[in-house]
Design a protein around this motif. Structure first.
Motif: not given
Length: 80
Positions: A55-56, A64-66, A72-74, A79-80
């Motif tokens: 994950l790191g 981009y991450i959903l 995860l953070r950043g 977040h959904l």
């Protein structure tokens, strides 16, 4: 979710080390979550919470991450 993305014209790649040989839509390319694969993606959708994922590395390399698992953070994470 993959079907909706495909209908919109997206190229969908999927990673799940626990899915085995189960049939996946032929339009979905199964890949490994390598640093290069993550960096090349326009977006990463985190739908499962497996220890097999780094994950790191995903958090550091993805544009981009959903994140539906809230792992995860950043600034590039939603977040959904």
């Amino acid at each position: 979710m993959a079907e909706r993305l495909l209908a919109l014209g997206a190229e969908v790649r999927a990673v799940d080390p626990h899915i085995g040989d189960r049939r996946v839509d032929a339009r979905v390319h199964r890949v490994e979550a390598t640093p290069d694969e993550v960096a090349a993606a326009d977006a990463v959708l985190l739908r499962v919470d497996h220890d097999a994922f780094d994950l790191g590395s995903i958090e550091n390399r993805a544009r981009y991450i959903l994140d539906t698992r809230h792992r995860l953070r950043g600034r590039r994470v939603e977040h959904l």
